[in-house]
Design a protein around this motif. Sequence first.
Motif, PDB file in Angstrom:
ATOM      1  N   LEU A   1      26.491  10.057  41.277  1.00 17.20           N
ATOM      2  CA  LEU A   1      26.225   8.964  39.980  1.00 17.20           C
ATOM      3  C   LEU A   1      27.280   7.980  40.028  1.00 17.20           C
ATOM      4  CD1 LEU A   1      25.970  11.659  36.961  1.00 17.20           C
ATOM      5  CD2 LEU A   1      24.178  10.496  38.499  1.00 17.20           C
ATOM      6  N   ASN A   2      26.843   7.025  39.521  1.00 16.08           N
ATOM      7  CA  ASN A   2      27.750   5.800  39.280  1.00 16.08           C
ATOM      8  C   ASN A   2      28.631   5.417  40.338  1.00 16.08           C
ATOM      9  OD1 ASN A   2      25.932   5.782  36.833  1.00 16.08           O
ATOM     10  ND2 ASN A   2      27.643   6.873  35.701  1.00 16.08           N
ATOM     11  N   SER A   3      28.351   4.904  41.434  1.00 18.36           N
ATOM     12  CA  SER A   3      29.498   4.314  42.476  1.00 18.36           C
ATOM     13  C   SER A   3      29.933   3.208  41.809  1.00 18.36           C
ATOM     14  CB  SER A   3      28.748   4.401  43.596  1.00 18.36           C
ATOM     15  OG  SER A   3      29.691   4.015  44.822  1.00 18.36           O
TER      16      SER A   3
ATOM     17  N   SER B   1      19.881  12.862  44.548  1.00 14.24           N
ATOM     18  CA  SER B   1      19.478  12.296  43.369  1.00 14.24           C
ATOM     19  C   SER B   1      20.721  11.282  43.224  1.00 14.24           C
ATOM     20  CB  SER B   1      19.187  12.828  42.060  1.00 14.24           C
ATOM     21  OG  SER B   1      19.777  12.589  40.943  1.00 14.24           O
ATOM     22  N   ILE B   2      20.343   9.876  43.508  1.00 14.10           N
ATOM     23  CA  ILE B   2      21.384   8.864  43.173  1.00 14.10           C
ATOM     24  C   ILE B   2      21.115   8.213  41.875  1.00 14.10           C
ATOM     25  CG2 ILE B   2      22.271   6.767  44.133  1.00 14.10           C
ATOM     26  CD1 ILE B   2      22.043   7.944  46.720  1.00 14.10           C
ATOM     27  N   ASN B   3      21.845   8.129  41.050  1.00 12.59           N
ATOM     28  CA  ASN B   3      21.532   7.461  39.782  1.00 12.59           C
ATOM     29  C   ASN B   3      22.747   6.429  39.434  1.00 12.59           C
ATOM     30  OD1 ASN B   3      20.481   6.586  37.311  1.00 12.59           O
ATOM     31  ND2 ASN B   3      19.807   8.918  37.126  1.00 12.59           N
ATOM     32  N   SER B   4      22.433   4.910  39.276  1.00 11.31           N
ATOM     33  CA  SER B   4      23.483   3.901  38.736  1.00 11.31           C
ATOM     34  C   SER B   4      22.560   3.213  38.200  1.00 11.31           C
ATOM     35  CB  SER B   4      24.056   3.392  40.047  1.00 11.31           C
ATOM     36  OG  SER B   4      25.276   3.973  40.228  1.00 11.31           O
ATOM     37  N   ALA B   5      23.093   2.181  37.426  1.00 11.46           N
ATOM     38  CA  ALA B   5      22.580   1.411  36.421  1.00 11.46           C
ATOM     39  C   ALA B   5      21.642   0.252  37.260  1.00 11.46           C
ATOM     40  CB  ALA B   5      23.360   0.474  35.353  1.00 11.46           C
ATOM     41  N   ALA B   6      20.611  -0.326  36.821  1.00 12.15           N
ATOM     42  CA  ALA B   6      19.877  -1.179  37.329  1.00 12.15           C
ATOM     43  C   ALA B   6      20.924  -2.571  37.691  1.00 12.15           C
ATOM     44  CB  ALA B   6      18.554  -1.740  36.375  1.00 12.15           C
ATOM     45  N   ALA B   7      21.692  -2.687  36.510  1.00 12.71           N
ATOM     46  CA  ALA B   7      22.387  -3.895  36.412  1.00 12.71           C
ATOM     47  C   ALA B   7      23.683  -3.967  37.164  1.00 12.71           C
ATOM     48  CB  ALA B   7      22.998  -4.384  35.148  1.00 12.71           C
TER      49      ALA B   7
ATOM     50  N   ARG C   1      17.943   5.572  41.936  1.00 14.76           N
ATOM     51  CA  ARG C   1      18.236   4.357  41.101  1.00 14.76           C
ATOM     52  C   ARG C   1      19.257   3.809  41.286  1.00 14.76           C
ATOM     53  NH1 ARG C   1      14.892   6.545  36.526  1.00 14.76           N
ATOM     54  NH2 ARG C   1      16.179   5.013  35.416  1.00 14.76           N
ATOM     55  N   SER C   2      19.125   2.466  41.393  1.00 13.22           N
ATOM     56  CA  SER C   2      20.590   1.726  41.698  1.00 13.22           C
ATOM     57  C   SER C   2      20.383   0.330  41.260  1.00 13.22           C
ATOM     58  CB  SER C   2      20.830   1.996  43.028  1.00 13.22           C
ATOM     59  OG  SER C   2      20.150   1.037  43.794  1.00 13.22           O
ATOM     60  N   GLY C   3      21.465  -0.421  41.636  1.00  9.50           N
ATOM     61  CA  GLY C   3      21.492  -1.857  41.252  1.00  9.50           C
ATOM     62  C   GLY C   3      21.102  -2.666  42.539  1.00  9.50           C
ATOM     63  N   ASP C   4      21.112  -2.029  43.871  1.00 12.53           N
ATOM     64  CA  ASP C   4      20.811  -2.760  44.956  1.00 12.53           C
ATOM     65  C   ASP C   4      19.920  -2.072  45.672  1.00 12.53           C
ATOM     66  OD1 ASP C   4      21.281  -4.423  47.280  1.00 12.53           O
ATOM     67  OD2 ASP C   4      23.304  -5.194  46.371  1.00 12.53           O
ATOM     68  N   ASP C   5      19.946  -2.292  46.904  1.00 17.57           N
ATOM     69  CA  ASP C   5      19.012  -1.435  48.070  1.00 17.57           C
ATOM     70  C   ASP C   5      19.031  -0.172  47.684  1.00 17.57           C
ATOM     71  OD1 ASP C   5      18.231  -4.023  49.476  1.00 17.57           O
ATOM     72  OD2 ASP C   5      19.967  -3.631  50.900  1.00 17.57           O
ATOM     73  N   CYS C   6      17.748   0.355  47.813  1.00 20.77           N
ATOM     74  CA  CYS C   6      17.624   1.784  47.682  1.00 20.77           C
ATOM     75  C   CYS C   6      18.193   2.557  49.058  1.00 20.77           C
ATOM     76  CB  CYS C   6      16.085   2.025  47.546  1.00 20.77           C
ATOM     77  SG  CYS C   6      15.445   3.734  47.537  1.00 20.77           S
ATOM     78  N   ILE C   7      17.724   1.979  50.239  1.00 12.69           N
ATOM     79  CA  ILE C   7      18.153   2.494  51.360  1.00 12.69           C
ATOM     80  C   ILE C   7      18.139   1.048  52.244  1.00 12.69           C
ATOM     81  CG2 ILE C   7      17.675   3.833  53.388  1.00 12.69           C
ATOM     82  CD1 ILE C   7      16.200   5.676  51.919  1.00 12.69           C
ATOM     83  N   ALA C   8      19.219   1.012  53.050  1.00 10.65           N
ATOM     84  CA  ALA C   8      19.230  -0.177  53.905  1.00 10.65           C
ATOM     85  C   ALA C   8      19.600   0.519  55.398  1.00 10.65           C
ATOM     86  CB  ALA C   8      20.548  -1.157  53.645  1.00 10.65           C
ATOM     87  N   VAL C   9      18.753   0.054  56.301  1.00  8.60           N
ATOM     88  CA  VAL C   9      18.870   0.628  57.568  1.00  8.60           C
ATOM     89  C   VAL C   9      19.446  -0.915  58.418  1.00  8.60           C
ATOM     90  CG1 VAL C   9      17.850   1.382  59.682  1.00  8.60           C
ATOM     91  CG2 VAL C   9      17.019   2.018  57.376  1.00  8.60           C
ATOM     92  N   ASN C  10      20.674  -0.661  59.028  1.00 12.67           N
ATOM     93  CA  ASN C  10      21.221  -1.906  59.432  1.00 12.67           C
ATOM     94  C   ASN C  10      21.428  -1.402  60.801  1.00 12.67           C
ATOM     95  OD1 ASN C  10      22.212  -3.314  57.105  1.00 12.67           O
ATOM     96  ND2 ASN C  10      23.215  -1.391  56.619  1.00 12.67           N
TER      97      ASN C  10
END
Length: 389
Positions: free
Chosen positions: A165-167, A186-192, A215-224
């Motif tokens: 939660l809330n990174s 389960s990952i959960n942070s605010a949309a903003a 649920r997050s404010g940026d990429d759900c998953i980024a593959v770099n």
Amino acid sequence: MQGFIALALILGFVSPCLCTRMNVGTENAIYNVIQYGARGDGITDDLQAFVSAFSSACKAAGMSTLIIPAGKKYMVSKANFSGPCSARVLIQLEGQIVAPSRAASKSKLYWISVKYVNELTIDGNNKGGFHGGGRTWWQCPTCDRPKMLFFHSCNGLNVRNLRILNSPKSHVSVNMCNHSTFSHISINSAAASPNTDGFDISRSNNISIENSKIRSGDDCIAVNGGSFFINITRVTCGPGHGISIGSLGRNRLNDKVSDVHIRNCTFIGTTNGARIKTVPGGSGYARQITFEQIILSNVKNPIIIDQGYKISPTDTSVKVSSVTYRGFIGTSASKIAVNLNCSSPGCFNILLDQNNIVATQAGKKTSFFCRNAHGTVRNTFPNVSCLSS
Ligand SMILES: *[C@@H]1O[C@H](CO)[C@@H](O)[C@H](O)[C@H]1NC(C)=O
Ligand SMILES: *[C@@H]1O[C@H](CO)[C@@H](O)[C@H](O)[C@H]1NC(C)=O
Ligand SMILES: *[C@@H]1O[C@H](CO)[C@@H](O)[C@H](O)[C@H]1NC(C)=O
Ligand SMILES: *[C@@H]1O[C@H](CO)[C@@H](O)[C@H](O)[C@H]1NC(C)=O
Ligand SMILES: *[C@@H]1O[C@H](CO)[C@@H](O)[C@H](O)[C@H]1NC(C)=O
Ligand SMILES: *[C@@H]1O[C@H](CO)[C@@H](O)[C@H](O)[C@H]1NC(C)=O
Ligand SMILES: CC(=O)N[C@H]1CO[C@H](CO)[C@@H](O)[C@@H]1O
């Protein structure tokens, strides 16, 4: 000769059994953070207890279990769990690990890092997790906000049944790890919340993320860059920016990504669904990328390749090829449901097959955009008639 074959057979068949017996016979030593002095009161810094308990578990022979009991909050100021370990460690994380307040924080880059540990399992048993205390950090996007969990050079990692939660910044970074699985996370942070990517994968092979909700404010998953054979299966994203390959090629890097398979994922109210993003000036490639059986609900850019313009004619570009979009069903919040915006060398071998993306708003039409995009379309709405062969 026959005797030799018989002996070889016996050794071949028996020795794995011996190994198994040895493992079973070896004490599965239990290490409990409470016995190492953890208070679990949510206030006292339990760092030392965690580091000592982990160190003992790590140094054991065979298998070892590190227990973080349920029903308590363990404040850990900043932790660095480093291998190599002689034992295969199972961490039973049933309690909550909480970050210090922003004022008390000692972390700049990462809050908790796990490095050079092979065959580690972290199991939250659907009770335990990590609380990053991000809310106070999100108000200061320019602060040195720590990322939450960093796995570096870990092979055979298995992380499951956990809540995160809330990174303050991104939640889970996976760097130079091979053969690792994350499931029921389960990952959960605010949309903003700014820059709170769910998962960031880089320079890692054979990684699977499955059955998770982000649920997050940026990429759900980024593959770099430097990531190959990545499966993302039955993941629900939203709010957030969707699943992204890249950005690739930032700072003129040579970034390569291939064999990424994204299946049975759902996007709810995200900015993007399936995104491939590259930055002009970089090199490398994104290829053999498949997105299939994707459910969309009110997604702004359901399918998007965004390569930007070349800054100068001498600038290079990351090559995008062999990308399949199959079985997208659902709604687009914007008019352009399929946006294949490639740089001048072009994207090749794009396949759109069996997709049906309609507008969220009844009565509106969805459309598409192509620039330098080459490939094939079958049974797709909108019909993406702008692709060249
Ligand atoms: C983490 O621990 C390893 C091994 O103990 C050490 O080499 C490394 O410098 C530590 N890193 C940080 C950031 O503390
Ligand atoms: C992961 O695999 C790659 C490619 O085989 C290798 O270069 C890298 O060293 C491996 N990483 C680890 C942590 O073993
Ligand atoms: C990815 O999925 C494919 C097809 O189901 C499977 O063969 C492969 O082993 C998976 N790889 C990982 C890393 O889970
Ligand atoms: C994906 O969903 C389809 C349809 O619901 C199902 O038939 C298929 O087995 C699922 N595949 C995976 C990898 O979850
Ligand atoms: C295509 O990309 C260029 C460069 O980033 C951008 O200016 C343009 O608006 C994009 N077009 C669409 C339709 O997204
Ligand atoms: C694609 O759809 C547009 C209307 O949205 C239509 O004008 C066009 O003829 C269609 N193209 C093909 C190849 O079916
Ligand atoms: C580093 C590594 O083990 N990569 C493997 C990932 O999986 C593919 C396909 O199964 C193998 O070909 C790679 O060797």
